[in-house]
Design an enzyme around this catalytic site. Sequence first.
Site, PDB file in Angstrom:
ATOM      1  N   TYR A 291      -7.159  -3.670 -11.810  1.00  0.00           N
ATOM      2  CA  TYR A 291      -6.906  -5.080 -12.385  1.00  0.00           C
ATOM      3  C   TYR A 291      -6.741  -5.914 -12.113  1.00  0.00           C
ATOM      4  O   TYR A 291      -6.379  -6.222 -10.479  1.00  0.00           O
ATOM      5  CB  TYR A 291      -5.103  -5.221 -12.809  1.00  0.00           C
TER       6      TYR A 291
ATOM      7  N   ARG B  63       0.852  -1.284   0.326  1.00  0.00           N
ATOM      8  CA  ARG B  63       0.108  -0.742   0.001  1.00  0.00           C
ATOM      9  C   ARG B  63       1.174   1.367   0.168  1.00  0.00           C
ATOM     10  O   ARG B  63       1.973   1.114   0.828  1.00  0.00           O
ATOM     11  CB  ARG B  63      -1.462   0.314   0.997  1.00  0.00           C
TER      12      ARG B  63
END
Length: 457
Positions: free
Chosen positions: A224, A194
């Site tokens: 994705y 992250r």
Amino acid sequence: MTVAHGVGPNGVAPPGSSGIQVIIVGLGIAGLVAAIECHYKGHVVVGLERSPGIRVLGSNATKVLQSWNNGEVLRHLVSQSDDVAAMEILDPAGKLYALDSMDGYGMGEGMIIHRGTLVHGLYEHAKSLGIDLRFASAATDYWEDEGQAGVTVNGEQRIAAACVVGADGVHSKTRDYVLGYQIAPQPSGLAAFRACFSANLLAGDPDAQWILEEAGVQDRMRRYITTGGLGLTLSTGKRGQNVIWQVWHRKHEKADESWENVTDARVEDALALLQDWPTYPQVAAVLRHTPSEKLADYKIISRDPLPTWRSRGGRIMVIGDAAHAMSAIAGQGGGQSVEDAATLAICLELAGKSRVNLALHVVERIRYQRTSIIQDSGNAIYSQMRDPDWETIEKDPSMMKFPRPEWLFGYDVHRDVYEQFPYAMRAVQDNTGYRPRNIPSNSKYQVVHDYEKPVAA
């Protein structure tokens, strides 16, 4: 037994008028909103945070913030939030299969906002109200008797109040006191890299400019998805001022449970997971600019609902992540913390100074089933993204949309708690069953999309 009417969903009580003193341990989202909501309902608050200083909300949560200062606080936070019209769902080759509108999170409903920005905004508002917030103040011991509860601060000073509320997160010490033991998280086998960093770092790299094509106008978000639980979410924030990304993966040996702890995560490790994708050159051009100090690798964990949120003495309880840590994939950790905080303040107001124990019990009755169902949502949501059948998805793109159940996104916590408090209170007093109105009809989480976006006035 009579119930006070209180000041109502949008009402503000005179400061200190309830005579109820509340100690709040932890000043993240749950703690700060609890402090503000309690202040607005006339309670006297002392907020404790062990750190030396301040370090994604759905439509159900922003209804609470809208009631503060005639909506000015929410307007300020929205100005600092991301403006995403739709999320693009793609395969690793970059083929677009679905556009998921941001209903429930978009402008005029909820908001997508960086956690640090949100916490800072909440802190500034709490400070403007004159709420007693104390930093570098760790609750090192807890105690309670028939008339009050309290904590020891930094192993030295004892302070007391009518109740103690632990909003101290997934590693809660308050929860350890409430339960009498520590609970271990259940690893999901997943983790996520992250990062969030300034888009200015992309300057001078023409291969990375594609992500900023709409900068200054609106943000874009791409997800994705591929087999084996691997996925990438890549977006801009604050209309192209920031770049945010997450890579979901199963190589979690080095990951940390905290969203905020920066580990020895390396962007090279994240990129290695994507190297076989046809879109690798495009996404790598953006991700490779991530500063190491802005990158973390955290474990996706799950926890079963606690047996109780309240201590045996009834004057100490937990809320937020301390009570019901949510899988990050559910997108409701912050929202449910806000709902907890609002419920707490109202129940204390309606129960009154002489019935604080009862108020905390009613909070648990109103909130427990709802949060338990949402805690269980992670697997259902994740199943949408695991091993996608693109042929089937192409025929029905709606199956990839993020669930938006009406019972969750359309919920108005202020109105519901004022209406439901008498019934929940009676159930507690009579030791009878109580079914809250804030859960689905079958008491189970299902992937549905029946939330209807409010029509603009």
